[in-house]
Design a protein around this motif. Structure first.
Motif, PDB file in Angstrom:
ATOM      1  N   SER A 305      16.217  40.545  43.003  1.00  0.00           N
ATOM      2  CA  SER A 305      17.505  40.941  43.540  1.00  0.00           C
ATOM      3  C   SER A 305      18.123  39.748  44.255  1.00  0.00           C
ATOM      4  N   ALA A 306      19.324  39.943  44.761  1.00  0.00           N
ATOM      5  CA  ALA A 306      20.045  38.852  45.420  1.00  0.00           C
ATOM      6  C   ALA A 306      20.935  39.413  46.512  1.00  0.00           C
ATOM      7  N   ALA A 307      21.259  38.574  47.471  1.00  0.00           N
ATOM      8  CA  ALA A 307      22.177  38.948  48.550  1.00  0.00           C
ATOM      9  C   ALA A 307      23.000  37.724  48.923  1.00  0.00           C
ATOM     10  N   ILE A 308      24.250  37.965  49.313  1.00  0.00           N
ATOM     11  CA  ILE A 308      25.173  36.881  49.655  1.00  0.00           C
ATOM     12  C   ILE A 308      26.033  37.319  50.835  1.00  0.00           C
ATOM     13  N   VAL A 309      26.258  36.416  51.771  1.00  0.00           N
ATOM     14  CA  VAL A 309      27.194  36.630  52.864  1.00  0.00           C
ATOM     15  C   VAL A 309      28.122  35.428  52.925  1.00  0.00           C
ATOM     16  N   VAL A 310      29.433  35.677  52.978  1.00  0.00           N
ATOM     17  CA  VAL A 310      30.430  34.614  53.147  1.00  0.00           C
ATOM     18  C   VAL A 310      31.320  35.006  54.315  1.00  0.00           C
ATOM     19  N   ALA A 311      31.572  34.069  55.230  1.00  0.00           N
ATOM     20  CA  ALA A 311      32.370  34.397  56.413  1.00  0.00           C
ATOM     21  C   ALA A 311      33.248  33.223  56.815  1.00  0.00           C
ATOM     22  N   VAL A 322      27.335  40.862  49.752  1.00  0.00           N
ATOM     23  CA  VAL A 322      26.633  41.399  48.590  1.00  0.00           C
ATOM     24  C   VAL A 322      25.219  41.743  49.042  1.00  0.00           C
ATOM     25  N   GLY A 323      24.925  43.024  49.126  1.00  0.00           N
ATOM     26  CA  GLY A 323      23.610  43.434  49.611  1.00  0.00           C
ATOM     27  C   GLY A 323      22.556  43.543  48.542  1.00  0.00           C
ATOM     28  N   THR A 324      22.981  43.543  47.273  1.00  0.00           N
ATOM     29  CA  THR A 324      22.050  43.708  46.161  1.00  0.00           C
ATOM     30  C   THR A 324      22.712  43.203  44.900  1.00  0.00           C
ATOM     31  N   ALA A 325      21.908  42.858  43.917  1.00  0.00           N
ATOM     32  CA  ALA A 325      22.461  42.392  42.652  1.00  0.00           C
ATOM     33  C   ALA A 325      22.913  43.539  41.767  1.00  0.00           C
ATOM     34  N   ALA A 326      22.363  44.735  41.977  1.00  0.00           N
ATOM     35  CA  ALA A 326      22.707  45.891  41.139  1.00  0.00           C
ATOM     36  C   ALA A 326      22.467  47.148  41.963  1.00  0.00           C
ATOM     37  N   TRP A 327      23.520  47.677  42.569  1.00  0.00           N
ATOM     38  CA  TRP A 327      23.346  48.732  43.570  1.00  0.00           C
ATOM     39  C   TRP A 327      22.951  50.070  42.954  1.00  0.00           C
ATOM     40  N   THR A 328      23.107  50.249  41.653  1.00  0.00           N
ATOM     41  CA  THR A 328      22.684  51.493  41.013  1.00  0.00           C
ATOM     42  C   THR A 328      21.318  51.367  40.351  1.00  0.00           C
ATOM     43  N   ASP A 329      20.691  50.203  40.454  1.00  0.00           N
ATOM     44  CA  ASP A 329      19.401  49.957  39.798  1.00  0.00           C
ATOM     45  C   ASP A 329      18.270  50.211  40.792  1.00  0.00           C
ATOM     46  N   THR A 330      17.607  51.346  40.659  1.00  0.00           N
ATOM     47  CA  THR A 330      16.509  51.659  41.577  1.00  0.00           C
ATOM     48  C   THR A 330      15.315  50.742  41.340  1.00  0.00           C
ATOM     49  N   ARG A 332      15.375  47.647  41.018  1.00  0.00           N
ATOM     50  CA  ARG A 332      15.589  46.467  41.861  1.00  0.00           C
ATOM     51  C   ARG A 332      15.827  46.862  43.309  1.00  0.00           C
ATOM     52  N   ALA A 333      15.533  48.123  43.650  1.00  0.00           N
ATOM     53  CA  ALA A 333      15.799  48.633  45.005  1.00  0.00           C
ATOM     54  C   ALA A 333      17.246  48.370  45.386  1.00  0.00           C
ATOM     55  N   GLY A 334      18.166  48.712  44.470  1.00  0.00           N
ATOM     56  CA  GLY A 334      19.569  48.441  44.687  1.00  0.00           C
ATOM     57  C   GLY A 334      20.172  49.164  45.870  1.00  0.00           C
ATOM     58  N   PHE A 335      19.480  50.165  46.382  1.00  0.00           N
ATOM     59  CA  PHE A 335      19.970  50.909  47.539  1.00  0.00           C
ATOM     60  C   PHE A 335      19.673  50.199  48.853  1.00  0.00           C
ATOM     61  N   VAL A 336      18.929  49.095  48.831  1.00  0.00           N
ATOM     62  CA  VAL A 336      18.560  48.360  50.039  1.00  0.00           C
ATOM     63  C   VAL A 336      19.534  47.205  50.243  1.00  0.00           C
ATOM     64  N   ASP A 337      20.167  47.163  51.409  1.00  0.00           N
ATOM     65  CA  ASP A 337      21.102  46.088  51.744  1.00  0.00           C
ATOM     66  C   ASP A 337      20.306  44.890  52.258  1.00  0.00           C
ATOM     67  N   MET A 338      20.084  43.918  51.390  1.00  0.00           N
ATOM     68  CA  MET A 338      19.234  42.784  51.738  1.00  0.00           C
ATOM     69  C   MET A 338      19.928  41.783  52.657  1.00  0.00           C
ATOM     70  N   THR A 339      21.188  41.987  52.993  1.00  0.00           N
ATOM     71  CA  THR A 339      21.808  41.122  54.003  1.00  0.00           C
ATOM     72  C   THR A 339      21.314  41.470  55.398  1.00  0.00           C
ATOM     73  N   LEU A 340      20.693  42.657  55.560  1.00  0.00           N
ATOM     74  CA  LEU A 340      20.276  43.118  56.887  1.00  0.00           C
ATOM     75  C   LEU A 340      18.773  43.314  57.002  1.00  0.00           C
ATOM     76  N   VAL A 341      18.019  42.890  56.003  1.00  0.00           N
ATOM     77  CA  VAL A 341      16.563  43.049  56.009  1.00  0.00           C
ATOM     78  C   VAL A 341      15.923  41.784  56.555  1.00  0.00           C
ATOM     79  N   LEU A 342      14.930  41.950  57.420  1.00  0.00           N
ATOM     80  CA  LEU A 342      14.225  40.791  57.960  1.00  0.00           C
ATOM     81  C   LEU A 342      13.411  40.113  56.869  1.00  0.00           C
ATOM     82  N   ARG A 343      13.650  38.823  56.685  1.00  0.00           N
ATOM     83  CA  ARG A 343      12.881  38.027  55.725  1.00  0.00           C
ATOM     84  C   ARG A 343      12.582  36.669  56.350  1.00  0.00           C
ATOM     85  N   SER A 344      11.639  35.972  55.761  1.00  0.00           N
ATOM     86  CA  SER A 344      11.318  34.638  56.250  1.00  0.00           C
ATOM     87  C   SER A 344      12.454  33.680  55.925  1.00  0.00           C
ATOM     88  N   PRO A 345      12.861  32.846  56.894  1.00  0.00           N
ATOM     89  CA  PRO A 345      13.946  31.885  56.624  1.00  0.00           C
ATOM     90  C   PRO A 345      13.481  30.609  55.947  1.00  0.00           C
TER      91      PRO A 345
END
Length: 681
Positions: A305-311, A322-330, A332-345
C-alpha cells in the motif's frame, strides 16, 4: 369509442368537487381548514458532503436509510424552466391547487375514459413525496390537496421547489436532482445541457421504467417529449431542441465522487451533524497523488500500500492526503489510513540531529567526522552497506545517510534532547520502551506520516514549527522553534544536494529517504519553497517487503508529486550563515570531537592507508580459509573487517568460506582501505 372508466371519472369528479367545496366554505373557513392541517416533517435529511478548497465534491455520504440525497445547491435555470413547463406551468400563480387544471382534467377524463392531461401541481407532488402517499384513492388525493394548500401558506414557492429538488425520485436509492445529476452525468446540476436537463425532468415520472442504463428507448422517448414541448412553448428554440434530441444518453450509472475518501470519512466522524465540511484539499492534486500511489503499488503487486501527504509550508494547509493506494481493497487493508499510523521513520530523522548540532555550535556542514567502527555502550551500529568511509564532512555523511556519524552526534546531544525538540515542534515520537535511546535516530521510534511531513515543514520554515490540517484556518504556526533559521537552512541546503532518482531534475527540492529495519517501510520526505510532501510505501500489517528501499520506491513518487506543483525555489541563506570550507572554519568546528574525546593533533599529513596484500581482485587458494594481510600507512591500531564484520586473527583474516569477500581495514584516524578477493578452497 371505448367506454369511460367510471372509477377514474369518479376520482377526478371527486377532486373537482373537493376544490369547489373548499371554495364554497368561504375565505375564513377555508383559512381555518388549511391552518389546521397536520404537516409531516418538513426537514428533508440530506447526506453530508466533504468539499475541496474550490467547492467541488470530494465525497458525499448517504442518509440514514441508505439513499443518496444531497442538498441541491445551485441548479441550472434551464432545468427549472423545463420542470415548470412540463409539470406545472402555473406554479407561480396558483395557491397549491390549480382549479383550471383540475376542471380541464376532470372533464377530459369523464369524456375520454382515461387521463388526457394531469392536474397535479408541483406542490401536490411535494405533498405526496413528503408523506410517501398514494394518489389512487379519493382519500389520498384529498389529503394531498389539503396538504398542498397548507404548504403554500407556510413555506412559499421557493421552499416548495427546493423540497421537490431534494425529494424527486430518480430510481433505486437516488433522490433529488443533484444526486441524479452526479449519478448520470458525473457533475453538479449547476450547468446542464438541454438534453441533460430534459432527461432529469422526465425521469421522476417513471424513475425505474425510464432508467437510461436499463431502458434506453423509454428514457430517450420521455426526454424527447420534454424537448418537443419545450420547443412548442418557446422554452427552447426548435434548433436547440432538435440538437438536444441527437445527444446520446448516459449508459452507465456513475459512482459518486470519492476523492480523499479516508480523510473525508475521518472528518465526517469528527464533525457529527455537519452537512457541509470544507477542506483545504486541492482536488486536482489529490487526484494526481492518488493515481501516483496506485501506480507505485501496481508495479510491485502483492499487499503493498502507499500513503502521501502534501501541505503548504506557510499556512499548514494540507493539499492532498492519500491514506491508502486502494481504499476499497481489503487485501491491501484499504480501510486503514496510513497517514496516521505509527511507523518507523528509518533515516528520515537524521537531518534534525544535525540541525540541533549546527544550532548548538557543535558542528558545521563542513566539520569533519569519523565513520569508523564505534561502540556506544553495548550497541555497535553499522552502516547500511556495512562499509566505513573514514574521515569525511558532516555534509557528506548526511548525503550518504551514514549511521555511525549521526549516532556520534546524537550521543553528544542526548537522545532525550532530540525527542523533546521534535515534540516541541509538534512532532511526537513514540518510543517503544521507556526512555529514548540512541536508536531513535535510526528509526527506533514510531511517528505518523503526517507528523513527519509536519517536521519537514518546520525545517522548510526556518525551524519554526507548524501544525498541518485539512480544515480551513486550522493549520498554523505553533510559535515554537525546533532550531534556528541558519541551522535549518544548512540542513535543507545539504538535502538539496542529494542525487535525484533517475530521470528527475536535481536541486529543485530538499529531500531525504528512509528505509526501516527489515524493509518494512520505504519513505521519502521533501520540500521546496512552498510545499512539503511525504511518501510512504509498505504493507499495512508491517510484514517486510524484500527489496523495498526509500530511494527506489518512495523517492520517484515524491519527485512526481513535486512535478505536479508550481516550481518554487528553496529559500536563500539567512543573514549570518557561514558558508566556508573546512580550512576556514574556527578551529573548534573543523573536526567533531564530543566531550570526553581528545582530538588528534594537527600533524603533518600521514601516508595514506593502503592494503599491500592481498591485492585488489586477487584470486587466492587458501584451503584453511586464512589469508595474511599486509598494510602500509595510516595510524595504528588497525581494525580489519571481512564483509563488514570483524574477522582478524593477528595479521591474518579468517574468511567465512570460498568465494568473493570484501576485506576492509580502518585505522585509528578513521581512514579506510578495501580490497575484494576471490578465495578458492
Amino acid at each position: 369509442m371505448s367506454r369511460p372508466d367510471p372509477r377514474l371519472a369518479a376520482l377526478w369528479v371527486a377532486s373537482l368537487a373537493l376544490v369547489l367545496f373548499c371554495g364554497a366554505l368561504g375565505r375564513d373557513r377555508l383559512d381555518a381548514f388549511v391552518a389546521a392541517t397536520p404537516l409531516p416533517v418538513l426537514a428533508v435529511p440530506v447526506g453530508a458532503e466533504v468539499l475541496a478548497r474550490d467547492g467541488s465534491l470530494l465525497r458525499a455520504f448517504q442518509v440514514g436509510d441508505g439513499r443518496w440525497r444531497l442538498d441541491p445547491g445551485a441548479v441550472d435555470p434551464l432545468f427549472v424552466d423545463l420542470l415548470l413547463m412540463w409539470e406545472d406551468a402555473r406554479f407561480r400563480a396558483h395557491g397549491g391547487v390549480d382549479a383550471r387544471a383540475v376542471l380541464r382534467a376532470g372533464v377530459q377524463a369523464v369524456r375520454g375514459g382515461h387521463v388526457v392531461s394531469g392536474a397535479s401541481t408541483l406542490t401536490m407532488q411535494v405533498a405526496r413525496l413528503l408523506e410517501d402517499g398514494t394518489t389512487g384513492t379519493w382519500a389520498g388525493k384529498g389529503r394531498q390537496v389539503r396538504l398542498a394548500l397548507a404548504l403554500e401558506r407556510r413555506l412559499g414557492k421557493d421552499a416548495i421547489l427546493n423540497l421537490y429538488l431534494r425529494r424527486a425520485p430518480y430510481g433505486g436509492n437516488i433522490e433529488g436532482v443533484r444526486a441524479a445529476s452526479l449519478t448520470w452525468f458525473g457533475k453538479d446540476p449547476r450547468r446542464l445541457t438541454p438534453a441533460e436537463a430534459a432527461l432529469l425532468v422526465a425521469l421522476p415520472q417513471a424513475p425505474e421504467a425510464r432508467r437510461p442504463d436499463r431502458f434506453p428507448a423509454a428514457a430517450r422517448a420521455a426526454r424527447d417529449r420534454v424537448l418537443r414541448r419545450a420547443a412548442a412553448t418557446g422554452v427552447l428554440t426548435a434548433q436547440a431542441a432538435t440538437a438536444a434530441m441527437g445527444e446520446p444518453l448516459p449508459t452507465l450509472r456513475r459512482p459518486f465522487p470519492a476523492l480523499a475518501p479516508l480523510l473525508a470519512a475521518r472528518l465526517h466522524r469528527s464533525l457529527p451533524g455537519a452537512l457541509r465540511i470544507e477542506t483545504t484539499i486541492d482536488a486536482a492534486l489529490q487526484r494526481r497523488a492518488e493515481a501516483l500511489a496506485a501506480q507505485a503499488v501496481d508495479r510491485r503487486g502483492g499487499a503493498l500500500s502507499a500513503a502521501i501527504v502534501v501541505a503548504d509550508i506557510h499556512s499548514g494547509a494540507i493539499r492532498a492526503s492519500v491514506g491508502t493506494a486502494a481504499w476499497t481493497d481489503t487485501g491491501r487493508a484499504g480501510f486503514v489510513d496510513m497517514t496516521l499510523v505509527l511507523r518507523s521513520p528509518g533515516s528520515t530523522l537524521k537531518p534534525f540531529v544535525y540541525g540541533l548540532a549546527f544550532d548548538d555550535g557543535l558542528a558545521h556542514p563542513e566539520t569533519l567526522i569519523e565513520d569508523r567502527p564505534t561502540v556506544f555502550g553495548t550497541w555497535q551500529p553499522q552502516n547500511f552497506d556495512n562499509m566505513f568511509r573514514g574521515t569525511l564532512s558532516i555534509r557528506r555523511a548526511l548525503i550518504l545517510s551514514l549511521n555511525i556519524p549521526v549516532v556520534r552526534v546524537a550521543a553528544a546531544l542526548g537522545p532525550a534532547r532530540i525527542v523533546q525538540a521534535l515534540a516541541r515542534a509538534g512532532v511526537p515520537l513514540v518510543v517503544p520502551q521507556g526512555a529514548p535511546g540512541l536508536a531513535v535516530v535510526l528509526g527506533g521510534a514510531g511517528v505518523t506520516l503526517q507528523d513527519l511531513a509536519q517536521a519537514y515543514a518546520a525545517l522548510a520554515r526556518g525551524g519554526q514549527g507548524v501544525k498541518l490540517s485539512a480544515l480551513p484556518g486550522q493549520g498554523a504556526s505553533t510559535g515554537v522553534a525546533m532550531f534556528g533559521p541558519v541551522a535549518a537552512w544548512q540542513v535543507g541546503h545539504i538535502l538539496s544536494q542529494l542525487p535525484p532518482p533517475p530521470g528527475a531534475r536535481g536541486g529543485r527540492i530538499a529531500y531525504k529517504t528512509g528505509t526501516s529495519y527489515g524493509n518494512r517501510d520505504a519513505l521519502a520526505v521533501g520540500f521546496d519553497g512552498a510545499h512539503v510532501a511525504a511518501v510512504w510505501l509498505g504493507r499495512p500489517d508491517g510484514t517486510p517487503v524484500p527489496g523495498a528501499f526509500g530511494g527506489d520506491l518512495a523517492a520517484p513518487v515524491l519527485f512526481d508529486i513535486f512535478a505536479a506543483l508550481p516550481d518554487v525555489p528553496l529559500a536563500p541563506p539567512p543573514p549570518g550563515t557561514l558558508t566556508v570550507a573546512n580550512a576556514a572554519l574556527p578551529a573548534a568546528l573543523r573536526r567533531f570531537v564530543p566531550a570526553g574525546e581528545v582530538s588528534a593533533p594537527a600533524a603533518a599529513p600521514l601516508d595514506p592507508l593502503r592494503v599491500i596484500y592481498p591485492p585488489d581482485g586477487a584470486e587466492i587458494a587458501a584451503p584453511d580459509l586464512q589469508v595474511p594481510v599486509k598494510l602500509r600507512g595510516g595510524v595504528p591500531p588497525y581494525t580489519i573487517l571481512v564483509n563488514g564484520a570483524p574477522g582478524a586473527r593477528g595479521a591474518e583474516v579468517l574468511l567465512p568460506g570460498p568465494g568473493f569477500a570484501q576485506v576492509t581495514v580502518v585505522d585509528a584516524a578513521g581512514a579506510s582501505a578495501s580490497v575484494q578477493i576471490n578465495l578458492r578452497p
